[in-house]
Design a protein around this motif. Structure first.
Motif, PDB file in Angstrom:
ATOM      1  N   LEU A   1      49.751  76.614  31.175  1.00 41.85           N
ATOM      2  CA  LEU A   1      49.056  77.489  32.115  1.00 41.85           C
ATOM      3  C   LEU A   1      49.237  77.020  33.557  1.00 41.85           C
ATOM      4  O   LEU A   1      48.950  75.867  33.882  1.00 41.85           O
ATOM      5  CB  LEU A   1      47.569  77.559  31.781  1.00 41.85           C
ATOM      6  CG  LEU A   1      47.176  78.483  30.626  1.00 41.85           C
ATOM      7  CD1 LEU A   1      45.708  78.289  30.262  1.00 41.85           C
ATOM      8  CD2 LEU A   1      47.446  79.936  30.995  1.00 41.85           C
ATOM      9  N   GLY A   2      49.681  77.938  34.397  1.00 42.11           N
ATOM     10  CA  GLY A   2      49.740  77.667  35.829  1.00 42.11           C
ATOM     11  C   GLY A   2      48.580  78.303  36.560  1.00 42.11           C
ATOM     12  O   GLY A   2      48.211  77.872  37.653  1.00 42.11           O
TER      13      GLY A   2
ATOM     14  N   PRO B   1      46.319  69.617  30.165  1.00 45.36           N
ATOM     15  CA  PRO B   1      47.074  69.427  31.407  1.00 45.36           C
ATOM     16  C   PRO B   1      46.370  70.121  32.569  1.00 45.36           C
ATOM     17  O   PRO B   1      45.744  71.172  32.398  1.00 45.36           O
ATOM     18  CB  PRO B   1      48.425  70.092  31.099  1.00 45.36           C
ATOM     19  CG  PRO B   1      48.516  70.131  29.617  1.00 45.36           C
ATOM     20  CD  PRO B   1      47.116  70.284  29.122  1.00 45.36           C
ATOM     21  N   ILE B   2      46.470  69.525  33.736  1.00 46.47           N
ATOM     22  CA  ILE B   2      45.863  70.123  34.930  1.00 46.47           C
ATOM     23  C   ILE B   2      46.400  71.535  35.121  1.00 46.47           C
ATOM     24  O   ILE B   2      47.614  71.769  35.057  1.00 46.47           O
ATOM     25  CB  ILE B   2      46.150  69.262  36.173  1.00 46.47           C
ATOM     26  CG1 ILE B   2      45.302  67.982  36.131  1.00 46.47           C
ATOM     27  CG2 ILE B   2      45.875  70.031  37.453  1.00 46.47           C
ATOM     28  CD1 ILE B   2      45.579  67.036  37.260  1.00 46.47           C
TER      29      ILE B   2
ATOM     30  N   LEU C   1      36.552  68.734  33.446  1.00 47.92           N
ATOM     31  CA  LEU C   1      37.632  69.569  33.970  1.00 47.92           C
ATOM     32  C   LEU C   1      38.983  69.019  33.509  1.00 47.92           C
ATOM     33  O   LEU C   1      39.105  67.815  33.235  1.00 47.92           O
ATOM     34  CB  LEU C   1      37.591  69.599  35.496  1.00 47.92           C
ATOM     35  CG  LEU C   1      36.459  70.404  36.125  1.00 47.92           C
ATOM     36  CD1 LEU C   1      36.390  70.143  37.618  1.00 47.92           C
ATOM     37  CD2 LEU C   1      36.638  71.894  35.849  1.00 47.92           C
ATOM     38  N   PRO C   2      40.009  69.882  33.371  1.00 47.71           N
ATOM     39  CA  PRO C   2      41.337  69.394  32.960  1.00 47.71           C
ATOM     40  C   PRO C   2      41.793  68.254  33.849  1.00 47.71           C
ATOM     41  O   PRO C   2      41.748  68.338  35.073  1.00 47.71           O
ATOM     42  CB  PRO C   2      42.227  70.635  33.125  1.00 47.71           C
ATOM     43  CG  PRO C   2      41.300  71.784  32.992  1.00 47.71           C
ATOM     44  CD  PRO C   2      40.000  71.341  33.580  1.00 47.71           C
ATOM     45  N   ASN C   3      42.237  67.180  33.199  1.00 47.41           N
ATOM     46  CA  ASN C   3      42.502  65.962  33.949  1.00 47.41           C
ATOM     47  C   ASN C   3      43.809  65.307  33.560  1.00 47.41           C
ATOM     48  O   ASN C   3      44.198  64.307  34.146  1.00 47.41           O
ATOM     49  CB  ASN C   3      41.344  64.978  33.736  1.00 47.41           C
ATOM     50  CG  ASN C   3      41.266  63.941  34.814  1.00 47.41           C
ATOM     51  OD1 ASN C   3      41.704  64.176  35.936  1.00 47.41           O
ATOM     52  ND2 ASN C   3      40.737  62.773  34.477  1.00 47.41           N
TER      53      ASN C   3
ATOM     54  N   ARG D   1      43.407  65.254  42.453  1.00 44.34           N
ATOM     55  CA  ARG D   1      44.056  66.566  42.542  1.00 44.34           C
ATOM     56  C   ARG D   1      44.666  66.747  43.932  1.00 44.34           C
ATOM     57  O   ARG D   1      44.258  67.593  44.723  1.00 44.34           O
ATOM     58  CB  ARG D   1      43.046  67.672  42.252  1.00 44.34           C
ATOM     59  CG  ARG D   1      42.604  67.770  40.804  1.00 44.34           C
ATOM     60  CD  ARG D   1      43.737  68.256  39.910  1.00 44.34           C
ATOM     61  NE  ARG D   1      44.392  69.454  40.413  1.00 44.34           N
ATOM     62  CZ  ARG D   1      44.010  70.693  40.127  1.00 44.34           C
ATOM     63  NH1 ARG D   1      42.974  70.890  39.325  1.00 44.34           N
ATOM     64  NH2 ARG D   1      44.649  71.725  40.611  1.00 44.34           N
ATOM     65  N   THR D   2      45.652  65.920  44.233  1.00 39.50           N
ATOM     66  CA  THR D   2      46.247  65.944  45.571  1.00 39.50           C
ATOM     67  C   THR D   2      47.049  67.213  45.831  1.00 39.50           C
ATOM     68  O   THR D   2      47.523  67.427  46.952  1.00 39.50           O
ATOM     69  CB  THR D   2      47.149  64.718  45.775  1.00 39.50           C
ATOM     70  OG1 THR D   2      48.114  64.659  44.711  1.00 39.50           O
ATOM     71  CG2 THR D   2      46.322  63.443  45.760  1.00 39.50           C
TER      72      THR D   2
END
Length: 984
Positions: free
Chosen positions: A525-526, A547-548, A566-568, A599-600
Motif C-alpha cells: 500500500l502506498g 510496512p509504513i 501505527l505502521p512502523n 517518518r522522515t
C-alpha cells in the motif's frame, strides 16, 4: 519492486539478469513506476556497493526518487556499461565528469521534468570521450553555464539522437552553430525545443542530411523564417514539432512550397500557434501525414479528408459541429482527441451513412470538457474502440448497454458528469473503470468481480448503495487501485483478498467491526484512506508490524488508544508521491510517540481534534520534509519546542487549543517559508515578538488569540505584506492600534494564492470569529480576509489608515477602550461582511458612508457613546430588525431603536442645541473678561500695592504707565473684536 529479493541466488531476483556462463550480473532493471503504482525506490544516495558490479552492461535507475542527491562518481568505474538511464530520478547538482570514462556507452539518458533539484553541467568536455554514444538525452538539464556543449555534435561522430529540450539555452549558447559548415550526416533526431532561442534558424540544420526528427517547439521564429524554407532545408524530415512558435496562417500560405518535401512529413505538431480561422490548405498536400496536432490553434472550420491520417488532436479550438471535425471522413483514423470545445452530443453519434472503415478504425476517443446531453446508443458501433474518455462533461442519462458490449474496450473514463442509473455489466477486457463524481445509483454489480484484467476501479462520490462482499472481488487478482464511498463493506473477518493494492480509498464507507483485518495482507500500500468510515476502538497490534504506508488517512472516526500501533516496519517496496499522516477527529490519547520522528518522509502531519497529552517530542525537528504540522485541539502542555524551527520546509503550523505555556520560541523566526502560524487558545505569555513581522515575511495567517500576551501590538507586524488573517483577540494587549496597519498590502489588494499554498493543505481549516460566532473555514479559508483585535485593553482612536484595508471581510475591535469617532472613510471597506465595534468608548455620529457597505450582514455598535440619528438606506436597511446592535448608546435615535428621531424632535433638538451653543459662547465671553480683570487685580495688588511704600518706584511707574496705557487699551479692544468676529 524488491519483493523477490530474498535468498542468496540474486540472478533469480526480479530486475536482475546474469551472464549464463560466468554468473556475473550484467543487467540491472530498477525502473520506478510513478505516480501509479507508487512503486519506486527512494533515498538520498545510491549505495556505493553498486560499484562492485564490475561487469554491468545495463543500468536503469529511472523513475525513482534520489531526493536531489548527486549522481555518484563511482558510476564512471563501470567501464562495460553500454546503457545508462538515470532519467526522472530527481538527481541534482553537477553531472560528474567521471561519466566520460564510459567509452562503451551507447545510451545515456539524464533527462527529467522536474524544476527542482536541477541537474547542471559546467563543462561538457567529458562527453567527447564517449566515442560509441548514439543517444544522449539531457532534457531539463541546466546547460546555460556549460562550456563546450556546442561541440558535442562534432566531437561525437557516432551520435544519432540528441535531446536538449528545456535546457535553458539561448542565442549566446547557439552562437557557434550559426556559421557551422561541417556536415553532420549521422544525426537523425534533434530536439532543441523550449529553450530561449530567437532569430533565424541555425545554419547547421542544412548540414543534417539524415535528419528525420526535429523539434523547434518554443522557438521564437515568427518574424525571421518561413515554413517552406525549413522543409526545403531538410528534405529527409518525417517528424516535425513546431508547437508554440508564434506561427500564423501567413506562414502556411506561401506559394513557394516544395510539395515534394511535404509528402515526406508523417508527424506534424503545430499546436499552440495562433493559426485561426480555416484549416490550412497546405496541410492537405501532405499525402503521407499520419499524426497531426492542431490543438489550441483557434481553428473553427471544417477538417477535410486526409487519406492516411491515423491520429488527430484538435483540443482547445472553436469547433461547434460534427461536420467541422470530420471524424467520420477520416477513413483510417485510430485516435481522436478533441477536448475543451463546445459541440453537442451528436459529435460522437455516427451518422447512418458513415463509411464502414471509419467506424471500425477508431480505437482511442477523447472528448472531455466539450459535451452535454445523453450518450447515444450508436456509440456501440465503434466496435474497435479500446479507450473511451468522455470525462468532465455535462453528460446525463444512463450508460448505454451498447458501450458495455464493445469487446475490445479496455479503458472507460466517465468521471465528473451527471450520469444516472446503475453501473452496467462490462465485458472482461476492461483494465480501468473510472466513474467517480456522477449520480449513479443502485448496487454494485457482482459481475465486476469477474473483470480479471481490471487494475483501476474508481466509483466514489455517487449515489450507490448496498453492500460490497467478497464476491465483488473474487477474480480481481491484478487490481491495484480501489476507490469507493458511501457503501457498506461487508467481508468476513478472515477474508484474504486475491489482490495486492497500491491505492485504497474507502472514505465515507460503513466498515464497522473495528479496523479491517484483511488489510494485514496488503503489503504494498502506498495510500490508504479510511476517513469517516465508522471505525472505532484501538489500532490493532499487527498494524505496527506493517510496512509504513506513505499516505495514511484515518481521520473522522472514533479510533482510540495509543498511536504506538501505527505502521512502523521499514518499507522498501512503496513510496508515495505525498507522504501524509492524517489522524484528526478521533479519540486517540496518550503522548505523541517518538517513533513518529522516524517518518522522515512525511510532508503532512495532522493529529488535531484528539485527546493527546504530554509534550511535543524534541525529535520532531527530524521531519525535514514536513510542510504541514497540525496538532490543534488536544491536551498537550509544556513549552513549544524550539526544535520545530529545524523544519525549514514548514508552511503550516497549527498548535491551537492546547495548554502550551511560556513565550513563543524565538527560533521560530527561522521558518522563513511559514505561511500559517496558529498558536491561539493556549496559555502563552510575554510580548508579541517583534521578529514575527520582520522575519516571517511569508505569513498569510497569524492567530494568537486567547492567550496571555501583554504589551503593545508591535509595529513590525505591519511589514507582513502577505497577511490576510490577523487574530490577536482575547489577550491583555495595551496601547494604540498602530496606524501602519494600512501597510498590510495583502488586505488591500490580496495576492496570488498559488504563490503560497500547496495542494496538500486543501483540507486544513482556519477558525475565525465571524458574524459573532466561531466559523471553521476549510477549503474556503484562502478567500477570508479578517482582522480581530477584540477583547484586549487597546486605547486611542481607530486609525483612519485602517479603512484602507478594503479586502477585509471581517473587522472586530470590540471590547476594548477605544475612543473618538468611527472614521468617515469606513465606507471604502466595500468587502466587509461583519463589523464589530461594540463595548468601547466611541462617540460622535455613525458615518453615513456605512450604508455603502453592500455586503454587510453582521453589525454590532452596541455599548458605546454614539449619538445622533442612525443612518438609513442601502445595506443598513437589511439590519433594522435587530435593535440590539445599537443598544447601550443612549444618545442614538431612529430605526431600529424605539426612540425615533421625528421631524419635531429633530427641530427641538436643533433649537436646544442652538440655545446651548449661544449660552456657551456668552459664558466664554464672560470668562474672558473675568480673566482680564483677574490678571489686572493680581498685577495691581502684587505690584502697585507695594509701590505705596516705595516713593521712588511710584514716580518711575507712573511715568511708564502714562506712556503705555494707550497701547494696552488698544490691544485689549482689538482682542475682543477678534473674538466677536470668530463667534459670528
Amino acid at each position: 519492486m524488491l519483493s523477490s529479493w530474498v535468498g542468496n541466488e540474486c540472478c533469480l531476483w526480479e530486475g536482475i539478469q546474469c551472464d549464463g556462463v560466468t554468473g556475473n550480473v550484467q543487467r540491472l532493471h530498477l525502473k520506478g513506476d510513478s505516480p501509479y503504482p507508487y512503486n519506486y525506490l527512494a533515498g538520498n544516495k545510491v549505495s556505493s556497493s553498486l560499484a562492485e558490479l564490475r561487469h554491468l552492461k545495463y543500468l536503469d535507475l529511472s523513475g525513482n526518487d534520489f531526493q536531489g542527491s548527486q549522481i555518484p562518481e563511482f558510476i564512471g568505474s563501470l567501464k562495460y556499461l553500454s546503457y545508462l538511464n538515470l532519467s526522472y530520478a530527481r538527481f541534482g547538482g553537477i553531472i560528474p565528469p567521471h561519466i566520460g570514462n564510459l567509452s562503451n556507452l551507447k545510451v545515456l539518458d539524464l533527462s527529467s521534468n522536474y524544476y527542482e533539484n536541477f541537474l547542471k553541467a559546467d563543462d561538457m568536455a567529458w562527453a567527447f570521450s564517449l566515442s560509441s554514444l548514439e543517444l544522449l538525452n539531457l532534457s531539463y538539464v541546466d546547460l546555460s553555464g556549460a562550456q563546450n556543449w556546442d561541440m558535442m555534435l562534432h566531437m561525437i561522430p557516432s551520435l544519432k539522437e540528441l535531446s536538449l529540450s528545456q535546457c535553458r539555452l539561448s542565442n549566446v549558447n547557439l552562437g557557434p552553430f550559426l556559421n557551422s559548415s561541417r556536415i553532420l550526416p549521422n544525426i537523425k533526431h534533434l530536439d532543441l525545443g523550449y529553450n530561449s532561442f530567437k532569430g533565424p534558424l541555425p545554419g547547421l540544420l542544412q548540414n543534417m542530411t539524415s535528419l528525420t526528427f526535429l523539434s523547434l517547439s518554443g522557438f521564437n521564429l515568427s518574424l525571421a523564417w518561413n515554413f517552406p524554407n525549413l522543409l526545403s532545408m531538410i528534405p529527409s524530415l518525417s517528424e516535425l514539432h513546431m508547437s508554440a512558435c508564434g506561427l500564423d496562417k501567413t506562414h502556411l500560405s506561401s506559394p513557394h512550397f516544395n510539395y515534394g518535401t511535404l509528402s515526406n512529413i508523417q508527424h506534424l505538431d503545430l499546436s499552440n500557434n495562433p493559426l485561426g480561422g480555416i484549416f490550412p490548405s497546405v496541410l492537405t498536400n501532405m499525402s503521407s501525414l499520419e499524426v497531426l496536432d492542431l490543438s489550441d490553434t483557434m481553428l473553427n472550420s471544417s477538417i477535410p479528408t486526409m487519406p492516411k491520417l491515423l491520429e488527430l488532436h484538435l483540443s482547445s479550438n472553436k469547433f461547434k459541429q460534427i461536420e467541422d471535425v470530420g471524424i467520420w471522413r477520416q477513413c483510417h483514423l485510430k485516435q481522436l482527441s478533441v477536448t475543451d470545445n463546445e459541440f453537442g452530443m451528436e459529435m460522437i453519434d455516427p451518422p447512418k451513412n458513415a463509411s464502414e472503415c471509419s467506424i471500425y478504425a477508431l480505437e482511442f476517443l477523447e472528448l472531455s470538457r466539450s459535451l452535454n446531453g445523453r450518450i447515444p446508443e450508436t456509440l456501440g458501433r465503434l466496435v474497435n474502440l479500446r479507450h473511451l474518455d468522455l470525462s468532465q462533461n455535462g453528460l446525463t442519462g444512463s450508460i448505454p448497454e451498447s458501450v458495455t458490449g464493445l469487446r475490445f474496450l479496455q479503458v472507460v473514463y466517465l468521471y465528473e458528469n451527471q450520469l444516472t442509473g446503475p453501473i452496467p455489466e462490462f465485458l472482461g477486457n476492461l483494465t480501468q473503470l473510472v466513474l467517480f463524481s456522477n449520480k449513479l445509483n443502485g448496487s454494485i454489480p457482482v459481475s465486476i468481480g469477474q473483470l480479471a484484467k481490471l487494475r483501476h476501479l474508481y466509483i466514489s462520490n455517487n449515489s450507490l448503495e448496498g453492500a460490497v462482499t467478497e464476491a465483488h472481488f473474487s477474480n480481481l487478482s491484478v487490481l491495484k487501485v480501489l476507490e469507493m464511498s458511501k457503501l457498506t463493506f461487508n467481508v468476513s473477518r478472515g477474508w484474504i483478498p486475491p489482490f495486492q493494492l497500491i491505492y485504497l480509498s474507502l472514505s465515507s464507507c460503513n466498515i464497522g467491526n473495528g479496523f479491517p483485518q484483511w488489510l494485514r495482507h496488503q503489503r504494498k500500500l502506498g495510500m490508504l484512506e479510511l476517513s469517516n468510515a465508522t471505525l472505532s476502538g484501538p489500532l490493532p497490534t499487527w498494524l505496527r508490524k506493517m510496512p509504513i504506508i506513505p499516505t495514511l488517512d484515518l481521520s473522522h472516526n472514533k479510533l482510540s488508544g495509543s498511536l504506538k500501533n501505527l505502521p512502523n516496519a521499514k518499507n522498501d517496496d512503496v513510496y508515495g508521491s505525498f507522504a501524509l499522516l492524517l489522524l484528526e477527529y478521533n479519540l486517540f490519547n496518550g503522548s505523541i510517540p517518538r517513533s513518529l520522528c522516524r517518518r522522515t518522509d512525511l510532508e503532512g502531519l495532522d493529529l488535531s481534534r484528539n485527546m493527546l497529552s504530554g509534550k511535543i517530542p524534541n525529535c520532531m525537528g527530524n521531519l525535514q520534509r514536513l510542510t504541514i504540522m497540525s496538532i490543534s485541539s488536544n491536551q498537550l502542555s509544556g513549552a513549544i519546542p524550539s526544535s520545530i524551527a529545524l523544519i525549514s520546509s514548514l508552511f503550516w503550523l497549527n498548535l491551537n487549543k492546547n495548554n502550551f505555556t511560556g513565550e513563543v520560541p524565538p527560533e521560530l523566526g527561522n521558518l522563513q517559508g511559514l505561511g500559517v502560524l496558529d498558536l491561539g487558545d493556549n496559555k502563552l505569555y510575554g510580548n508579541i515578538p517583534n521578529w514575527i513581522g520582520k522575519q516571517l515575511t511569508s505569513l498569510v495567517v497569524l492567530s494568537l488569540h486567547k492567550n496571555n500576551f501583554t504589551g503593545r501590538i508591535p509595529p513590525s507586524l505591519c511589514k507582513s505584506s502577505n497577511l490576510q488573517i490577523l487574530d490577536l483577540a482575547y489577550n491583555n494587549l495595551t496601547g494604540t492600534i498602530p496606524p501602519c496597519v494600512g501597510n498590510l498590502n495583502g488586505m488591500v489588494v490580496g495576492h496570488s494564492m498559488n504563490m503560497y499554498y500547496s495542494d496538500i493543505d486543501d483540507d486544513k481549516n482556519v477558525i475565525q470569529v465571524m458574524k459573532g460566532v466561531d466559523l471553521e473555514y476549510t477549503t474556503t479559508w484562502r478567500m477570508v480576509y479578517n482582522m480581530d483585535l477584540s477583547s484586549n485593553k487597546l486605547v486611542g482612536e481607530i486609525p483612519v489608515e485602517l479603512t484602507a484595508l478594503n479586502m477585509l471581510v471581517g473587522l472586530n475591535l470590540s471590547n476594548n477602550h477605544l475612543r473618538g469617532g468611527i472614521p468617515e472613510s469606513i465606507g471604502k471597506m466595500m468587502n466587509l461582511e461583519t463589523l464589530d465595534f461594540s463595548k468601547n468608548e466611541l462617540s460622535g455620529r455613525i458615518p453615513s458612508s456605512m450604508a455603502a457597505l453592500t455586503f454587510l450582514s453582521h453589525l454590532n455598535l452596541s455599548h458605546n457613546n454614539l449619538s445622533g440619528q442612525i443612518p438609513t438606506g442601502n445595506q443598513l436597511q437589511t439590519l433594522i430588525d435587530d435593535p440590539s446592535i445599537y443598544a447601550g448608546n443612549k444618545h442614538l435615535c431612529g430605526p431600529p431603536l424605539q426612540n425615533t428621531c421625528s421631524n419635531h424632535q429633530d427641530s427641538t433638538t436643533t433649537t436646544s442645541k442652538k440655545k446651548h451653543k449661544a449660552a456657551d459662547e456668552k459664558m466664554e465671553v464672560w470668562l474672558f473678561y473675568v480673566d482680564i480683570m483677574s490678571g489686572f487685580g493680581t498685577g495691581f495688588w502684587g505690584v502697585i500695592g507695594v509701590l505705596m511704600f516705595k516713593k521712588q518706584w511710584r514716580h518711575k511707574l507712573f511715568m511708564f504707565a502714562e506712556e503705555t496705557i494707550d497701547k494696552i487699551y488698544v490691544a485689549v479692544v482689538v482682542r475682543v473684536a477678534k473674538f466677536k468676529r470668530g463667534r459670528e
